[in-house]
Design an enzyme around this catalytic site. Structure first.
Site, PDB file in Angstrom:
ATOM      1  N   GLU A 180       0.803  -1.236   0.000  1.00  0.00           N
ATOM      2  CA  GLU A 180       0.000   0.000   0.000  1.00  0.00           C
ATOM      3  C   GLU A 180       0.833   1.282   0.000  1.00  0.00           C
ATOM      4  OE1 GLU A 180      -2.840  -0.357   3.196  1.00  0.00           O
ATOM      5  OE2 GLU A 180      -3.538  -2.297   2.515  1.00  0.00           O
ATOM      6  N   ASN A 198       2.107  -5.228  -3.143  1.00  0.00           N
ATOM      7  CA  ASN A 198       0.718  -5.562  -2.806  1.00  0.00           C
ATOM      8  C   ASN A 198      -0.069  -4.290  -2.496  1.00  0.00           C
ATOM      9  OD1 ASN A 198      -1.198  -7.752  -2.099  1.00  0.00           O
ATOM     10  ND2 ASN A 198      -1.029  -6.986   0.010  1.00  0.00           N
ATOM     11  N   ASP A 243     -12.261  -9.956  -0.800  1.00  0.00           N
ATOM     12  CA  ASP A 243     -13.568 -10.008  -0.142  1.00  0.00           C
ATOM     13  C   ASP A 243     -14.466  -9.007  -0.852  1.00  0.00           C
ATOM     14  OD1 ASP A 243     -12.633  -7.594   1.082  1.00  0.00           O
ATOM     15  OD2 ASP A 243     -12.181  -8.604   2.966  1.00  0.00           O
ATOM     16  N   HIS A 288     -10.302  -5.759  -2.195  1.00  0.00           N
ATOM     17  CA  HIS A 288     -11.365  -5.487  -1.218  1.00  0.00           C
ATOM     18  C   HIS A 288     -12.466  -4.754  -1.982  1.00  0.00           C
ATOM     19  CE1 HIS A 288      -9.034  -6.980   2.077  1.00  0.00           C
ATOM     20  NE2 HIS A 288      -8.028  -6.174   1.787  1.00  0.00           N
ATOM     21  N   GLU A 297      -6.255 -10.665  -1.110  1.00  0.00           N
ATOM     22  CA  GLU A 297      -7.094 -10.400   0.072  1.00  0.00           C
ATOM     23  C   GLU A 297      -8.560 -10.268  -0.329  1.00  0.00           C
ATOM     24  OE1 GLU A 297      -5.567  -7.060   2.333  1.00  0.00           O
ATOM     25  OE2 GLU A 297      -3.482  -7.683   2.036  1.00  0.00           O
TER      26      GLU A 297
HETATM   27  O1  G3I Z   1      -3.499  -7.241  18.912  1.00  0.00           O
HETATM   28  C1  G3I Z   1      -4.525  -6.428  19.488  1.00  0.00           C
HETATM   29  C2  G3I Z   1      -5.009  -7.054  20.747  1.00  0.00           C
HETATM   30  O2  G3I Z   1      -3.962  -7.080  21.684  1.00  0.00           O
HETATM   31  C3  G3I Z   1      -6.195  -6.229  21.271  1.00  0.00           C
HETATM   32  O3  G3I Z   1      -6.719  -6.863  22.409  1.00  0.00           O
HETATM   33  C4  G3I Z   1      -7.275  -6.116  20.211  1.00  0.00           C
HETATM   34  C5  G3I Z   1      -8.440  -5.223  20.693  1.00  0.00           C
HETATM   35  O4  G3I Z   1      -9.141  -4.678  19.598  1.00  0.00           O
HETATM   36  O5  G3I Z   1      -6.723  -5.536  19.069  1.00  0.00           O
HETATM   37  C6  G3I Z   1      -5.681  -6.313  18.514  1.00  0.00           C
HETATM   38  O6  G3I Z   1      -5.190  -5.707  17.361  1.00  0.00           O
HETATM   39  C7  G3I Z   1      -6.051  -5.720  16.233  1.00  0.00           C
HETATM   40  C8  G3I Z   1      -5.386  -6.572  15.142  1.00  0.00           C
HETATM   41  O7  G3I Z   1      -6.134  -6.485  13.932  1.00  0.00           O
HETATM   42  C9  G3I Z   1      -5.280  -8.047  15.533  1.00  0.00           C
HETATM   43  O8  G3I Z   1      -6.541  -8.575  15.777  1.00  0.00           O
HETATM   44  C10 G3I Z   1      -6.228  -4.293  15.756  1.00  0.00           C
HETATM   45  O9  G3I Z   1      -6.970  -3.580  16.701  1.00  0.00           O
HETATM   46  C11 G3I Z   1      -6.929  -4.274  14.411  1.00  0.00           C
HETATM   47  O10 G3I Z   1      -6.914  -2.946  13.901  1.00  0.00           O
HETATM   48  C12 G3I Z   1      -6.196  -5.164  13.434  1.00  0.00           C
HETATM   49  O11 G3I Z   1      -6.898  -5.144  12.207  1.00  0.00           O
HETATM   50  C13 G3I Z   1      -6.194  -5.679  11.105  1.00  0.00           C
HETATM   51  C14 G3I Z   1      -5.993  -4.601  10.043  1.00  0.00           C
HETATM   52  O12 G3I Z   1      -5.339  -5.181   8.922  1.00  0.00           O
HETATM   53  C15 G3I Z   1      -5.152  -3.441  10.540  1.00  0.00           C
HETATM   54  O13 G3I Z   1      -4.940  -2.530   9.521  1.00  0.00           O
HETATM   55  C16 G3I Z   1      -7.023  -6.798  10.518  1.00  0.00           C
HETATM   56  O14 G3I Z   1      -7.124  -7.848  11.475  1.00  0.00           O
HETATM   57  C17 G3I Z   1      -6.373  -7.314   9.249  1.00  0.00           C
HETATM   58  O15 G3I Z   1      -7.231  -8.241   8.630  1.00  0.00           O
HETATM   59  C18 G3I Z   1      -6.154  -6.133   8.306  1.00  0.00           C
HETATM   60  O16 G3I Z   1      -5.539  -6.613   7.146  1.00  0.00           O
HETATM   61  C19 G3I Z   1      -5.230  -5.616   6.154  1.00  0.00           C
HETATM   62  C20 G3I Z   1      -4.004  -6.124   5.407  1.00  0.00           C
HETATM   63  O17 G3I Z   1      -2.957  -6.365   6.305  1.00  0.00           O
HETATM   64  C21 G3I Z   1      -3.576  -5.122   4.335  1.00  0.00           C
HETATM   65  N1  G3I Z   1      -4.675  -4.791   3.462  1.00  0.00           N
HETATM   66  C22 G3I Z   1      -5.896  -4.345   4.099  1.00  0.00           C
HETATM   67  C23 G3I Z   1      -6.355  -5.395   5.123  1.00  0.00           C
HETATM   68  C24 G3I Z   1      -7.669  -4.980   5.734  1.00  0.00           C
HETATM   69  O18 G3I Z   1      -7.535  -3.791   6.459  1.00  0.00           O
END
Ligand code: G3I
Length: 385
Positions: A148, A189, A258, A225, A256
């Site tokens: 990105e 990516n 969806d 997405h 990715e």
């Molecule tokens: O690790 C913490 C945990 O300690 C805490 O308790 C919890 C409470 O909300 O949060 C956890 O972190 C979260 C993390 O995912 C793991 O679950 C973050 O808040 C959350 O923001 C994070 O979201 C991820 C997101 O990227 C962040 O930008 C999504 O799971 C993940 O699927 C998403 O993936 C991205 C790709 O990497 C790049 N392309 C876009 C895609 C969708 O946004």
């Protein structure tokens, strides 16, 4: 497209229940896969589906290999989350796509808030990649080396990497990745590069700049997405993929995928439209030899990232929250099965495309550019073409 001899037998045996990865392989692709995440691996019903070798042959860690987790403070590396998914892939004979080395998001503040010289930040990038890609050396089919880097208009996104190093951070990262894991395929990516346009054209320039700097780039990962009813045409999807190949990428893949609803719950007609959209993406990948496979960004609505980022939206995946297969699953498997048996698959939509709102209200007035909303940038409304 390569056809495997036992395909007819496979389909005769499995019939309508033949599954996504086995059909994708029979159709000449390397995999059909799903991302996963650490917490979900405690859900036995979820794991049963993800580990079905006929259903999914590839996985990607949704979070565990990102900088935030692998080098939360300078010089302190941690691989426990990433290793759990890498080991899970190995145990279950799944191809592992590794994600991601250099990204402006989920970047610890010691990197993003630092005041660096060019030399210092180059060294920080090189050290991070040498350690992380070095740790996973030999385990990753591919790495999303840079994620990105682009804005929607094709300019570079503001990040500590771009601010300090300009575009050169990209070849720096690719060269470091090639040194750390010579056998991994190296990918750029991004989202909204599935379609032709400014961002796709900028992706072509990224491929060129890596090569011009003497680096290696093997592939372009199109996150995909997408939004129900707004999926690009098969023709445009193919055109974007073919442009990356013409620019020197030896492979492309949907990393990715969806396809979300912008309002919930989905109607029956909406689910059919979603099925058609998934079929379009699948057909596009099948039509381009360099498209090696498709990864969905988790397989069940139970664990999708979308409702957290876009409240009120979602239902974007092939299985619903209770692990029931949706019409989109049937559409993807139907298209793959047609390809596996040598047929072109239906060339028009599988179902009637009817776009309705759940309320039956007239369509709202949209102000955002059509492809400007994906990837979690905070967009909450509808889009214009
Ligand atoms: O690790 C913490 C945990 O300690 C805490 O308790 C919890 C409470 O909300 O949060 C956890 O972190 C979260 C993390 O995912 C793991 O679950 C973050 O808040 C959350 O923001 C994070 O979201 C991820 C997101 O990227 C962040 O930008 C999504 O799971 C993940 O699927 C998403 O993936 C991205 C790709 O990497 C790049 N392309 C876009 C895609 C969708 O946004």
């Amino acid at each position: 497209m390569r056809l495997l001899a036992p395909v007819a037998a496979l389909l005769a045996v499995h019939g309508a229940s033949a599954q996504l990865h086995q059909l994708a392989v029979a159709a000449g692709k390397m995999y059909f896969g799903s991302a996963t995440d650490n917490g979900e691996l405690n859900d036995a019903a979820y794991v049963r589906i993800l580990t079905d070798p006929n259903e999914f042959g590839q996985t990607t860690p949704g979070n565990g290999q990102k900088w935030q987790y692998t080098q939360p403070s300078r010089g302190s590396f941690s691989y426990s989350s990433g290793d759990q998914i890498a080991n899970f892939a190995k145990t279950n004979n799944m191809i592992l796509r590794c994600h991601t080395l250099v990204w402006h998001s989920q970047l610890p503040s010691w990197v993003s808030s630092g005041s660096w010289t060019k030399e210092q930040l180059t060294s920080i990038i090189e050290t991070h990649i040498a350690n992380v890609a070095g740790h996973y050396r030999g385990q990753c089919y591919a790495w999303d080396v840079v994620n990105e880097a682009l804005n929607e208009d094709g300019t570079f996104r503001t990040s500590v990497f771009y601010t300090v190093l300009g575009e050169s951070f990209i070849p720096i990262a690719f060269k470091a990745a090639a040194a750390a894991d010579p056998d991994a395929k190296l990918y750029y990516n991004d989202y909204n590069i599935e379609n032709t346009g400014a961002k796709q054209a900028a992706t072509l320039r990224i491929i060129g700049s890596i090569k011009q700097a003497g680096g290696r780039i093997d592939g372009v990962g199109m996150q995909a997405h997408l939004i129900v009813g707004s999926t690009p045409s098969q023709r445009n999807l193919e055109a974007a993929m073919n442009s990356y190949v013409a620019a020197g990428a030896s492979e492309v893949t949907y990393t990715e995928l969806d396809i979300r609803f912008s309002s919930l719950p989905p109607t029956a007609a909406g689910l059919r439209t979603q099925a058609d959209d998934y079929a379009t993406v699948t057909r596009a990948c099948l039509a381009v030899d360099a498209c090696i496979g498709i990864t969905i960004w988790d397989f069940t609505d139970k664990y999708s990232w979308i409702p957290n980022t876009f409240p009120g939206q979602g239902a974007a995946l092939l299985y619903d929250e209770n692990f029931s297969k949706k019409p989109a699953w049937t559409a993807v498997s139907t298209v793959l099965a047609a390809a596996a048996t040598g047929g072109p698959g239906p060339s028009t939509t599988l179902t009637t495309v009817t776009t309705t709102t759940t309320t039956g209200a007239p369509a709202p007035t949209c102000t955002a550019a059509k492809w400007g909303q994906c990837g979690g940038d905070g967009w909450t409304g509808c889009t214009i073409a």
